[in-house]
Motif scaffolding. Structure first.
Motif, PDB file in Angstrom:
ATOM      1  N   TYR A  61       0.817  -1.209   0.000  1.00 12.84           N
ATOM      2  CA  TYR A  61       0.000   0.000   0.000  1.00 12.84           C
ATOM      3  C   TYR A  61       0.854   1.264   0.000  1.00 12.84           C
ATOM      4  N   ASN A  62       2.141   1.107   0.249  1.00 14.85           N
ATOM      5  CA  ASN A  62       3.054   2.246   0.249  1.00 14.85           C
ATOM      6  C   ASN A  62       3.706   2.361  -1.138  1.00 14.85           C
ATOM      7  N   GLY A  63       2.928   2.820  -2.116  1.00 16.16           N
ATOM      8  CA  GLY A  63       3.453   2.993  -3.460  1.00 16.16           C
ATOM      9  C   GLY A  63       2.808   2.092  -4.486  1.00 16.16           C
ATOM     10  N   GLY A  64       2.132   1.024  -4.043  1.00 12.91           N
ATOM     11  CA  GLY A  64       1.441   0.156  -4.978  1.00 12.91           C
ATOM     12  C   GLY A  64       2.333  -0.763  -5.787  1.00 12.91           C
ATOM     13  N   ARG A  66       4.677  -4.189  -6.629  1.00 20.81           N
ATOM     14  CA  ARG A  66       4.552  -5.620  -6.364  1.00 20.81           C
ATOM     15  C   ARG A  66       5.498  -5.998  -5.232  1.00 20.81           C
ATOM     16  N   LEU A  67       4.989  -6.738  -4.256  1.00 20.96           N
ATOM     17  CA  LEU A  67       5.780  -7.065  -3.072  1.00 20.96           C
ATOM     18  C   LEU A  67       6.973  -7.945  -3.410  1.00 20.96           C
ATOM     19  N   LEU A  68       6.831  -8.794  -4.405  1.00 20.41           N
ATOM     20  CA  LEU A  68       7.939  -9.669  -4.759  1.00 20.41           C
ATOM     21  C   LEU A  68       9.144  -8.875  -5.235  1.00 20.41           C
ATOM     22  N   SER A  69       8.919  -7.871  -6.077  1.00 17.80           N
ATOM     23  CA  SER A  69      10.032  -7.047  -6.555  1.00 17.80           C
ATOM     24  C   SER A  69      10.616  -6.193  -5.442  1.00 17.80           C
ATOM     25  N   VAL A  70       9.767  -5.729  -4.507  1.00 19.75           N
ATOM     26  CA  VAL A  70      10.269  -4.935  -3.389  1.00 19.75           C
ATOM     27  C   VAL A  70      11.140  -5.790  -2.469  1.00 19.75           C
ATOM     28  N   ILE A  71      10.687  -7.013  -2.190  1.00 18.50           N
ATOM     29  CA  ILE A  71      11.449  -7.900  -1.303  1.00 18.50           C
ATOM     30  C   ILE A  71      12.781  -8.280  -1.936  1.00 18.50           C
ATOM     31  N   LEU A  72      12.794  -8.500  -3.250  1.00 14.35           N
ATOM     32  CA  LEU A  72      14.052  -8.814  -3.927  1.00 14.35           C
ATOM     33  C   LEU A  72      15.007  -7.631  -3.916  1.00 14.35           C
ATOM     34  N   THR A  73      14.506  -6.456  -3.578  1.00 16.40           N
ATOM     35  CA  THR A  73      15.360  -5.274  -3.459  1.00 16.40           C
ATOM     36  C   THR A  73      15.875  -5.088  -2.035  1.00 16.40           C
ATOM     37  N   VAL A  74      15.033  -5.356  -1.021  1.00 16.55           N
ATOM     38  CA  VAL A  74      15.415  -5.075   0.370  1.00 16.55           C
ATOM     39  C   VAL A  74      16.038  -6.279   1.075  1.00 16.55           C
ATOM     40  N   LEU A  75      15.820  -7.492   0.571  1.00  8.25           N
ATOM     41  CA  LEU A  75      16.374  -8.668   1.237  1.00  8.25           C
ATOM     42  C   LEU A  75      17.885  -8.815   1.054  1.00  8.25           C
ATOM     43  N   PRO A  76      18.452  -8.630  -0.159  1.00  8.64           N
ATOM     44  CA  PRO A  76      19.899  -8.801  -0.314  1.00  8.64           C
ATOM     45  C   PRO A  76      20.767  -7.917   0.589  1.00  8.64           C
ATOM     46  N   PRO A  77      20.448  -6.625   0.823  1.00  8.49           N
ATOM     47  CA  PRO A  77      21.284  -5.857   1.753  1.00  8.49           C
ATOM     48  C   PRO A  77      21.329  -6.447   3.161  1.00  8.49           C
ATOM     49  N   THR A  78      20.211  -6.986   3.639  1.00  9.08           N
ATOM     50  CA  THR A  78      20.213  -7.618   4.959  1.00  9.08           C
ATOM     51  C   THR A  78      21.053  -8.888   4.956  1.00  9.08           C
ATOM     52  N   LEU A  79      20.906  -9.708   3.920  1.00  5.76           N
ATOM     53  CA  LEU A  79      21.708 -10.933   3.837  1.00  5.76           C
ATOM     54  C   LEU A  79      23.189 -10.601   3.693  1.00  5.76           C
ATOM     55  N   GLU A  80      23.496  -9.511   3.024  1.00  7.18           N
ATOM     56  CA  GLU A  80      24.889  -9.095   2.880  1.00  7.18           C
ATOM     57  C   GLU A  80      25.525  -8.835   4.246  1.00  7.18           C
ATOM     58  N   LEU A  81      24.821  -8.111   5.088  1.00  6.26           N
ATOM     59  CA  LEU A  81      25.321  -7.856   6.435  1.00  6.26           C
ATOM     60  C   LEU A  81      25.442  -9.145   7.242  1.00  6.26           C
ATOM     61  N   CYS A  82      24.435 -10.019   7.143  1.00  7.79           N
ATOM     62  CA  CYS A  82      24.435 -11.261   7.918  1.00  7.79           C
ATOM     63  C   CYS A  82      25.606 -12.160   7.532  1.00  7.79           C
ATOM     64  N   LEU A 277       5.065  -1.633   9.500  1.00  3.55           N
ATOM     65  CA  LEU A 277       4.297  -1.646  10.747  1.00  3.55           C
ATOM     66  C   LEU A 277       3.759  -0.266  11.083  1.00  3.55           C
ATOM     67  N   SER A 278       4.580   0.751  10.904  1.00  3.25           N
ATOM     68  CA  SER A 278       4.130   2.107  11.216  1.00  3.25           C
ATOM     69  C   SER A 278       3.027   2.569  10.272  1.00  3.25           C
ATOM     70  N   LEU A 279       3.038   2.034   9.045  1.00  2.00           N
ATOM     71  CA  LEU A 279       2.007   2.397   8.069  1.00  2.00           C
ATOM     72  C   LEU A 279       0.828   1.438   8.075  1.00  2.00           C
ATOM     73  N   GLN A 280       0.888   0.390   8.924  1.00  2.00           N
ATOM     74  CA  GLN A 280      -0.146  -0.646   8.986  1.00  2.00           C
ATOM     75  C   GLN A 280      -0.363  -1.295   7.616  1.00  2.00           C
ATOM     76  N   ASP A 281       0.755  -1.536   6.929  1.00  2.00           N
ATOM     77  CA  ASP A 281       0.714  -2.212   5.632  1.00  2.00           C
ATOM     78  C   ASP A 281       0.802  -3.715   5.889  1.00  2.00           C
ATOM     79  N   TYR A 282      -0.351  -4.328   6.158  1.00  3.30           N
ATOM     80  CA  TYR A 282      -0.375  -5.731   6.552  1.00  3.30           C
ATOM     81  C   TYR A 282       0.024  -6.668   5.404  1.00  3.30           C
TER      82      TYR A 282
END
Length: 321
Positions: A61-64, A66-82, A277-282
């Motif tokens: 809901y924050n921009g409309g 596709r969640l799959l493309s968003v997750i493929l963007t935000v997941l690699p930086p976290t895995l990089e740190l881990c 969570l702050s935007l209640q984007d369930y």
């Protein structure tokens, strides 16, 4: 062996079912998704799972997008740190644990044991802002926040900036590499504290036990050098013990990473879920739960397969059970 394989597959299926139930419960918190409960909630759950199997996680809901493309963007930086944190933990923790075992009766060994026990209890969410403050006050070059400087346009190929920078064809590539490492240094150093201390403690305790065995004492009386004893006896009986601990360490580092991403303005999945969570984007929260759960399950499965390949007793256990 077939029974053991069936039991493992059954446990994976149960975990996937429970993970989908948790995700669906979060998904249904949004009033706009109540249409899935018609005519009854069971059919809605089946439709939800069918969409997941098709790779359709919905939209945010924050921009409309596709969640799959968003997750493929935000997941690699976290895995990089881990992954960098666990790699640094292994590089520093194994030598420290061995030094502590060899000098267990001296001050050095006792100090390493005490520091490793203390370091495991340090609150990372408290250390991160303090180190960032000190780095900024004393003008350390690693006081940068974010993943890279916004002036540099790194084309995402793998999603890992430390890898994608090698595919850049620009005259200032070395400068970009230096900038990526400067941004990566401080959060990696913060995250490596807990795994380094825990690996140190595990290796030290195991190495001390191996050194107390008769075959090691006999090899020592035969005049076998310390490096030969280390290579033939201690390392071979200590390193495999770390493999079963890797899923727990990676999961722990992942949780810590999600806590400090906001402090370092790191564009990872933890910061993204907190914003959701702050935007209640369930929709986004449910998709994040699914992705993180699948990642943890995959790490556990890979660890079990690696243990099965490297541990002869594990192979016998598959047939015995």
């Amino acid at each position: 062996m077939l029974f053991t394989l069936f039991r493992r597959l059954l446990l994976i299926g149960i975990n996937l079912f429970l993970l989908s139930l948790v995700s669906f419960a979060i998904f249904m918190r949004d009033p706009a998704n109540q249409v899935f409960a018609r005519p009854h909630i069971y059919s809605g759950y089946i439709d939800y799972v069918s969409n997941l199997l098709d790779g359709d996680l919905g939209i945010t809901y924050n921009g409309g997008e596709r969640l799959l493309s968003v997750i493929l963007t935000v997941l690699p930086p976290t895995l990089e740190l881990c992954f960098i944190a666990i790699l640094l933990g292994l590089l520093f923790g194994i030598p420290l644990g061995l030094i502590g075992a060899f000098k267990r009766k001296q001050f050095t060994g006792k100090a390493i044991s005490a520091i490793s026990s203390l370091g495991m209890s340090l609150p990372i969410f408290w250390i991160a802002p303090i180190l960032l403050y000190l780095a900024a006050v004393y003008h350390w070059e690693i006081s940068a926040v974010g993943q890279t400087n916004l002036l540099y346009d790194i084309r995402p190929i793998t999603g890992f900036a430390v890898i994608d920078v090698w595919f850049m064809d620009v005259p200032y590539q070395t400068k970009v590499m230096q900038n990526v490492l400067q941004h990566l240094a401080l959060p990696s150093l913060v995250l490596m504290i807990s795994p380094t201390m825990e690996i140190t403690k595990i290796v030290q305790q195991r190495a001390e036990w191996v050194m107390s065995q008769n075959y090691v004492k006999f090899a020592n009386t035969r005049g076998l050098g310390i490096f030969n004893i280390l290579r033939h006896y201690i390392l071979r009986n200590t390193m495999p013990l770390l493999i079963p601990h890797l899923p727990r360490l990676i999961t722990f580092i992942l949780a810590q990473c999600m806590l400090i991403e906001g402090t370092f303005a790191w564009p990872g999945i933890g910061r993204w879920i907190i914003d959701a969570l702050s935007l209640q984007d369930y929709n986004a929260i449910a998709a994040g739960v699914i992705v993180i759960g699948l990642f943890i399950m995959m790490i556990n499965l890979l660890t079990e397969l690696l243990t099965l390949v490297l541990d002869p007793f594990g192979k016998k256990g598959w047939y015995a059970r």
